[in-house]
Design an enzyme around this catalytic site. Structure first.
Site, PDB file in Angstrom:
ATOM      1  CD  GLU A  27       9.391  12.762  12.889  1.00 54.92           C
ATOM      2  OE1 GLU A  27      10.317  12.263  12.219  1.00 54.92           O
ATOM      3  OE2 GLU A  27       8.369  12.138  13.201  1.00 54.92           O
TER       4      GLU A  27
ATOM      5  CE  LYS B 150      -1.855   2.752   2.902  1.00 56.18           C
ATOM      6  NZ  LYS B 150      -1.844   4.013   2.108  1.00 56.18           N
TER       7      LYS B 150
ATOM      8  CD  GLU C  56      12.313   4.411   9.523  1.00 60.16           C
ATOM      9  OE1 GLU C  56      12.124   5.366  10.321  1.00 60.16           O
ATOM     10  OE2 GLU C  56      12.373   4.547   8.295  1.00 60.16           O
TER      11      GLU C  56
ATOM     12  CB  CYS D  93      12.441   9.247   9.699  1.00 55.67           C
ATOM     13  SG  CYS D  93      13.440   8.155   8.657  1.00 55.67           S
TER      14      CYS D  93
END
Length: 494
Positions: free
Chosen positions: A394, A187, A263, A297
């Site tokens: 973040e 996906k 992750e 990230c």
């Protein structure tokens, strides 16, 4: 040899349907969604939208392809590897078209997409070479027994990839799953489906058996949730936000306890000591932060600089930020593209305003860039304290916070004061300091006098809320395998 870089600002959109059982099909509902160019906010194409009904069909195809006696299960491991090698070659041959689609859909500069596509081919090649090197052990167990272990593929794997590095993350996960002998349902992110669907066409061209690899474009709360909670999927591999990672773990617990590898987010510290090569540290710190519009990230968003060079470093860093060219992916010399969509764009601007309100000093940037597209100015904050929102959350945008520190012990404690632990880095000419920092910092990958270097052979993943499991390297294959122990009685003849 790969073709020379040659971008196409308006690549032909050939593939917009779902890819199930080696066929292009419309979604069961017939629904479609729009994918948008974040540089100009214009619709690129309408894409078939998968939901639970389509996931059920894809799972059935993937399960049939995985069953004992199927063409896929009967393939020699080396034959699986050869198919992956062919896929890697086709990715490389079509690098310009894939990179153009990636840049159109994601907004990153074309040259970045070009080299990331070549990297994707190399990641596939690495796992192609691993396919026939997965094996068990013989074990000297007690008693009159012969004991061995087999490594067997876990089964049907759901792969959910993010929008920030679509082609790279697709190659990681496809390579690991297929080398291990699993079948796959991919996906792609709803913001960036185009490159994954193009790769689906290459999967068919290579000749993978029907049902081995399936691609379902759709949204997280529908297609992604259906994959995560499906009782006939044996594993999910996800890269994305920590909040969604928690939802996937919960879905696994409530369904069939499928394996999950995650992750997730990061708030990575980069530490620069007084004795560092200043120009090298500056270049790595700035490039790693502003690349991909800060949507990385592993971005070094917490930049700790020792007091002896702090003022000089800040001045030079702001100068570098002022020279970052922001613009459309297909413009010459552009380094920073747009945020992925209006949601990400508004979040970044909101966190910038929060930083200002909480007392951080905005040295440069801090506003929208231009009037069209989701562009944010390269932004640098100083006078940031560890308890500020911009020091903890973040941001996923081109926003750098610079902190001052005095000692190794102090900076280690501050670097570890985060819920994340994906990566960290240190610049110093003192090997002892570099090793002490590397041992003491809580993160999955540590870079010394560099940043962001990732190889197919090196495991990648995080501590704490940055995830579970590892990708890349041979360690990652364990995430896609089951270990079966076989004990055989060997009676004595005497």
């Amino acid at each position: 040899m790969a073709p020379a870089p040659k971008s196409t600002a308006n690549p032909q959109i050939k593939y917009t349907k779902l890819f199930i059982n080696n066929e292009w099909v419309d979604s069961v509902s017939g629904k479609k969604f729009q994918t948008v160019n974040p540089s100009n906010e214009k619709v690129i194409a309408e894409i078939s939208e998968a939901d639970k009904a389509d996931v059920d069909i894809a799972v059935k195809a993937a399960r049939a392809a995985f069953e004992r006696g199927s063409t896929w299960r009967n393939l020699d491991a080396s034959a699986r590897g050869r198919l992956l090698y062919k896929l890697a070659d086709l990715v490389e041959e079509n690098v310009n078209e894939i990179a153009s689609l990636e840049s159109l859909d994601n907004g990153k500069p074309f040259i970045n997409s070009y080299y990331q596509t070549l990297d994707a081919a190399n990641f596939l090649r690495y796992y192609a070479g691993c396919a026939d090197k997965i094996h068990g052990k013989t074990i000297p167990s007690d008693g009159k027994e012969f004991t061995l272990t087999r490594k067997e593929p876990v089964g049907v794997v759901g792969v959910i990839i993010p929008w920030n590095y679509p082609i790279i993350l697709l190659s990681f996960k496809l390579g690991m799953a297929l080398a291990s002998g699993c079948t796959v349902i991919v996906k792609p992110a709803e913001q960036t489906p185009l490159t994954a669907l193009y790769v689906a066409s290459l999967v068919k061209e290579v000749g993978f058996p029907a049902g081995v690899v399936n691609f379902l474009s759709g949204f997280g709360p529908t297609a992604g949730a259906a994959i995560s909670s499906h009782s006939n999927i044996d594993k999910v591999s996800f890269t994305g936000s920590t909040s969604v990672g928690k939802c996937i773990l919960e879905a696994s617990a409530k369904s069939n306890l499928k394996k999950v590898s995650l992750e997730l987010g990061g708030k990575s510290p980069l530490v620069v000591f007084n004795d560092a090569n200043l120009e090298l540290a500056l270049k790595y710190a700035a490039d790693a932060l502003f690349v991909n519009a800060g949507q990385t990230c592993i971005a070094p968003t917490r930049l700790f600089v020792q007091s002896g060079i702090y003022d000089k470093f800040v001045k030079r860093y702001v100068e570098l930020a002022s020279k970052v060219k922001v613009g459309d992916a297909f413009e010459p010399d552009v380094f920073q593209g747009p945020q992925i969509d209006t949601t990400g764009f508004k979040k970044v601007l909101s966190l910038i305003e929060t930083g200002k309100k909480e007392g951080a000093k905005c040295e440069i940037g801090g506003k929208r860039h231009g009037n069209i597209g989701y562009f944010v100015e390269p932004t640098v904050f100083t006078n940031v304290t560890d308890d500020m929102t911009i020091a903890k959350e973040e941001i996923f945008g081109p926003v750098q916070s610079i902190f001052k520190f005095e000692t190794l012990d102090e900076v280690l404690k501050r670097a570890n004061d985060t819920t994340y632990g994906l990566s960290a880095g240190v610049f110093t000419e003192n090997l002892n300091v570099a090793l002490e920092f590397s041992k003491g910092v809580q993160a999955g990958t540590i870079w010394v006098n560099q940043w962001g270097v990732i190889h197919p052979q090196t495991p990648f993943g995080g501590y704490k809320m940055s995830g579970l499991g590892r990708e890349l390297g041979v360690d990652s294959l364990e995430e896609y395998l089951e270990t079966k122990t076989i004990n055989i009685s060997v009676p004595s003849n005497h």
